[in-house]
Design an enzyme around this catalytic site. Sequence first.
Site, PDB file in Angstrom:
ATOM      1  N   LYS A   1       0.832  -1.208   0.000  1.00  0.00           N
ATOM      2  CA  LYS A   1       0.000   0.000   0.000  1.00  0.00           C
ATOM      3  C   LYS A   1       0.868   1.261   0.000  1.00  0.00           C
ATOM      4  O   LYS A   1       0.497   2.283  -0.589  1.00  0.00           O
ATOM      5  CB  LYS A   1      -0.930   0.019   1.212  1.00  0.00           C
TER       6      LYS A   1
ATOM      7  N   GLY B   1       0.137 -14.528 -13.171  1.00  0.00           N
ATOM      8  CA  GLY B   1      -0.943 -14.507 -12.179  1.00  0.00           C
ATOM      9  C   GLY B   1      -1.574 -13.133 -12.082  1.00  0.00           C
ATOM     10  O   GLY B   1      -0.883 -12.150 -11.806  1.00  0.00           O
TER      11      GLY B   1
ATOM     12  N   VAL C   1      -4.899 -10.716  -6.763  1.00  0.00           N
ATOM     13  CA  VAL C   1      -4.773  -9.454  -6.033  1.00  0.00           C
ATOM     14  C   VAL C   1      -3.330  -8.945  -6.052  1.00  0.00           C
ATOM     15  O   VAL C   1      -3.056  -7.790  -6.409  1.00  0.00           O
ATOM     16  CB  VAL C   1      -5.211  -9.663  -4.565  1.00  0.00           C
TER      17      VAL C   1
ATOM     18  N   GLY D   1      -0.217 -17.712  -6.147  1.00  0.00           N
ATOM     19  CA  GLY D   1      -0.810 -18.258  -4.923  1.00  0.00           C
ATOM     20  C   GLY D   1       0.238 -18.444  -3.839  1.00  0.00           C
ATOM     21  O   GLY D   1       1.438 -18.246  -4.066  1.00  0.00           O
ATOM     22  N   ARG D   2      -0.238 -18.785  -2.649  1.00  0.00           N
ATOM     23  CA  ARG D   2       0.661 -18.931  -1.506  1.00  0.00           C
ATOM     24  C   ARG D   2       0.413 -20.275  -0.828  1.00  0.00           C
ATOM     25  O   ARG D   2      -0.684 -20.814  -0.886  1.00  0.00           O
ATOM     26  CB  ARG D   2       0.455 -17.767  -0.518  1.00  0.00           C
TER      27      ARG D   2
ATOM     28  N   ALA E   1      -5.364 -10.648   5.922  1.00  0.00           N
ATOM     29  CA  ALA E   1      -4.879 -10.253   7.243  1.00  0.00           C
ATOM     30  C   ALA E   1      -6.021 -10.122   8.247  1.00  0.00           C
ATOM     31  O   ALA E   1      -5.907 -10.561   9.400  1.00  0.00           O
ATOM     32  CB  ALA E   1      -4.121  -8.938   7.133  1.00  0.00           C
TER      33      ALA E   1
ATOM     34  N   HIS F   1     -23.702  14.655   2.097  1.00  0.00           N
ATOM     35  CA  HIS F   1     -23.536  15.099   0.714  1.00  0.00           C
ATOM     36  C   HIS F   1     -22.462  16.174   0.658  1.00  0.00           C
ATOM     37  O   HIS F   1     -22.472  17.065   1.504  1.00  0.00           O
ATOM     38  CB  HIS F   1     -24.848  15.672   0.180  1.00  0.00           C
TER      39      HIS F   1
HETATM   40  P1  FAD Z   1       1.938 -14.055   8.450  1.00  0.00           P
HETATM   41  O1  FAD Z   1       1.621 -12.628   8.326  1.00  0.00           O
HETATM   42  O2  FAD Z   1       2.598 -14.730   7.305  1.00  0.00           O
HETATM   43  O3  FAD Z   1       2.857 -14.186   9.741  1.00  0.00           O
HETATM   44  C1  FAD Z   1       3.446 -15.393  10.110  1.00  0.00           C
HETATM   45  C2  FAD Z   1       4.654 -15.102  10.975  1.00  0.00           C
HETATM   46  O4  FAD Z   1       5.079 -16.316  11.576  1.00  0.00           O
HETATM   47  C3  FAD Z   1       5.855 -14.556  10.200  1.00  0.00           C
HETATM   48  O5  FAD Z   1       6.388 -13.453  10.866  1.00  0.00           O
HETATM   49  C4  FAD Z   1       6.837 -15.726  10.203  1.00  0.00           C
HETATM   50  O6  FAD Z   1       8.188 -15.299  10.188  1.00  0.00           O
HETATM   51  C5  FAD Z   1       6.506 -16.376  11.549  1.00  0.00           C
HETATM   52  N1  FAD Z   1       6.889 -17.797  11.655  1.00  0.00           N
HETATM   53  C6  FAD Z   1       6.625 -18.797  10.787  1.00  0.00           C
HETATM   54  N2  FAD Z   1       7.081 -19.974  11.287  1.00  0.00           N
HETATM   55  C7  FAD Z   1       7.645 -19.683  12.486  1.00  0.00           C
HETATM   56  C8  FAD Z   1       8.264 -20.475  13.488  1.00  0.00           C
HETATM   57  N3  FAD Z   1       8.374 -21.800  13.367  1.00  0.00           N
HETATM   58  N4  FAD Z   1       8.738 -19.849  14.586  1.00  0.00           N
HETATM   59  C9  FAD Z   1       8.614 -18.512  14.738  1.00  0.00           C
HETATM   60  N5  FAD Z   1       8.021 -17.716  13.827  1.00  0.00           N
HETATM   61  C10 FAD Z   1       7.537 -18.302  12.727  1.00  0.00           C
HETATM   62  N6  FAD Z   1      -4.143  -9.244   3.117  1.00  0.00           N
HETATM   63  C11 FAD Z   1      -5.077  -8.300   3.352  1.00  0.00           C
HETATM   64  O7  FAD Z   1      -6.006  -8.550   4.124  1.00  0.00           O
HETATM   65  N7  FAD Z   1      -5.000  -7.067   2.757  1.00  0.00           N
HETATM   66  C12 FAD Z   1      -4.013  -6.747   1.887  1.00  0.00           C
HETATM   67  O8  FAD Z   1      -3.970  -5.637   1.371  1.00  0.00           O
HETATM   68  C13 FAD Z   1      -3.022  -7.724   1.615  1.00  0.00           C
HETATM   69  N8  FAD Z   1      -2.003  -7.437   0.774  1.00  0.00           N
HETATM   70  C14 FAD Z   1      -1.055  -8.381   0.553  1.00  0.00           C
HETATM   71  C15 FAD Z   1      -0.020  -8.078  -0.319  1.00  0.00           C
HETATM   72  C16 FAD Z   1       0.967  -8.998  -0.588  1.00  0.00           C
HETATM   73  C17 FAD Z   1       2.081  -8.647  -1.537  1.00  0.00           C
HETATM   74  C18 FAD Z   1       0.942 -10.260   0.098  1.00  0.00           C
HETATM   75  C19 FAD Z   1       2.029 -11.268  -0.130  1.00  0.00           C
HETATM   76  C20 FAD Z   1      -0.078 -10.570   0.978  1.00  0.00           C
HETATM   77  C21 FAD Z   1      -1.091  -9.640   1.202  1.00  0.00           C
HETATM   78  N9  FAD Z   1      -2.152  -9.922   2.065  1.00  0.00           N
HETATM   79  C22 FAD Z   1      -3.116  -8.982   2.272  1.00  0.00           C
HETATM   80  C23 FAD Z   1      -2.254 -11.214   2.786  1.00  0.00           C
HETATM   81  C24 FAD Z   1      -1.766 -11.071   4.232  1.00  0.00           C
HETATM   82  O9  FAD Z   1      -0.436 -10.598   4.224  1.00  0.00           O
HETATM   83  C25 FAD Z   1      -1.852 -12.409   4.957  1.00  0.00           C
HETATM   84  O10 FAD Z   1      -3.166 -12.922   4.828  1.00  0.00           O
HETATM   85  C26 FAD Z   1      -1.530 -12.246   6.440  1.00  0.00           C
HETATM   86  O11 FAD Z   1      -0.216 -11.753   6.608  1.00  0.00           O
HETATM   87  C27 FAD Z   1      -1.651 -13.590   7.170  1.00  0.00           C
HETATM   88  O12 FAD Z   1      -1.356 -13.411   8.512  1.00  0.00           O
HETATM   89  P2  FAD Z   1      -0.774 -14.593   9.415  1.00  0.00           P
HETATM   90  O13 FAD Z   1      -0.622 -14.046  10.782  1.00  0.00           O
HETATM   91  O14 FAD Z   1      -1.578 -15.808   9.211  1.00  0.00           O
HETATM   92  O15 FAD Z   1       0.658 -14.932   8.792  1.00  0.00           O
END
Ligand code: FAD
Length: 483
Positions: free
Chosen positions: A58, A198, A201, A289-290, A338, A462
């Site tokens: 962003k 791809g 988003v 995809g992820r 997120a 408005h």
């Molecule tokens: P993550 O944010 O991936 O966090 C996981 C954390 O766990 C990381 O810090 C990692 O280092 C840590 N970790 C992993 N394994 C271990 C371990 N064994 N020990 C210790 N730490 C560990 N979503 C939106 O809603 N809006 C958006 O605008 C948006 N834009 C995006 C843009 C991009 C380019 C990308 C790639 C993603 C975007 N997303 C967006 C998706 C969003 O980033 C994810 O859905 C969100 O970050 C998921 O949150 P999470 O807490 O599940 O995992």
Amino acid sequence: MSKQFDVIVIGGGPGGYIAAIRAAQLGKNVACVDEWKNSAGGPALGGTCTNTGCIPSKALLQSSEHFDHASHHFADHGIAVKGLSMDSAKMVARKDAVVKQNNDGILYLFKKNKVSFFHGRASFVKAVEGAALTGAAQGYEIKVAGAAEETLLAQQVIVATGSTARALPGAPFDETQVLSNEGALALTAVPKKLGLIGSGVIGLEMGSVWRRLGAEVTILEGLPTFLGAVDEQIAKEAHKAFVKQGLKIELGVTVGEVKVAKKGVSVAWTNAKGEAQKLDVDKLIVSIGRVPNTTGLNAQAVGLQLDERGAIVVDGDCRTNLPGVWAVGDVVRGPMLAHKAEEEGVAVAERIAGQHGHVNFNTIPWVIYTSPEIAWVGRTEQQLKADGVAYKAGTFPFLANGRARALGDTTGMVKMLADASTDEILGVHIVGPMASELIAECVVAMEFRASSEDIARICHAHPTLSESTREAALAVDKRTLNF
Ligand code: FAD
């Protein structure tokens, strides 16, 4: 010497850090372990979202939009800009500063809420019971491998380890020429030719940033339709706008061999008609995809169940197959967003504290932060047809909205879908300016099970873009006032 907590959260992204804070607010003694490192090797809390996802994308979208406005739209307002130039290294440095503010903000929140933070990789060692644990019958031993090694114990563990980018078979990410989101967000110069595999988003957002700064952008998409998950009418409108801006979007593509040379990347591909094509670019972003991330978690040590994609298997309440182990966010089923991760984190913390946390999957909003923005909540017209639901539809174009005209951005529309007999709102789909903000009203309305008439009868200020939402609600009953 092991340290005991009520709850250990593994992962400090939006799922994990929010779960940790909520559990601490509810009186639990909480530890959060996260391994993400900043460029100096220090902690960088916030996960993918803060470091290489939502926030940096962003920041770059904002900078590139300013440049685009100055290049193409300021003149309409009588503003002449001479000698306009773009310092992309500075843009990236600003993005890094925004990321750091967010990283530091979470560290501050941990201190404020007395969450103990451990920087390093957490892995399961074993399940423990009896004398090993004070005040609980059974729990888990977690090892933290960081600057120092720590052993932690807790009865409850929340896994929030997120996801990583999926690579194209035969073209691993080198983050110099073949880029995942990490490399794409760290580019410091505008590539002359940029390829994207791809058109989801992430692809569209990254493509928009570099197109606005002057790159020639080509997107290769395997699916035959553009933005298949989006309401068809909205996706068509968005496609028209993106093509007009200069994004080249090829649909129904089969990607073949990817050759990486010193100075560029060559992609062999076949178009929808089956004709062989070649795309030569300076950089290639792959956003196909992820994949859920359980690397290093040592899930097998405790028998934590994963599915065939590597996602942790959970029930509707985010419970895994192990008592006291929960999982939230990208590492489990459901949309990789997120705010979905955050909602699950809050709900799990509340369940651990004996409350009734709840996530309503029907009202999770989706946003694509391109220009025009695309946002929606609830079901699309195609889904309602497939589900055999009788519905009424109302649309209102931004072209007829006074504020949109004043802004100089009249692309797109608001579309509202309501049940034909009860009038309950079943979905709202927006393409246009500030769709990301406008969707919030629609989420609230759907959460309270409002009818389209409820929105039609509410006074909207408005001139605002939000009047278009009200007009779309009026259109459901064929009584728009301004169109
Ligand atoms: P993550 O944010 O991936 O966090 C996981 C954390 O766990 C990381 O810090 C990692 O280092 C840590 N970790 C992993 N394994 C271990 C371990 N064994 N020990 C210790 N730490 C560990 N979503 C939106 O809603 N809006 C958006 O605008 C948006 N834009 C995006 C843009 C991009 C380019 C990308 C790639 C993603 C975007 N997303 C967006 C998706 C969003 O980033 C994810 O859905 C969100 O970050 C998921 O949150 P999470 O807490 O599940 O995992």
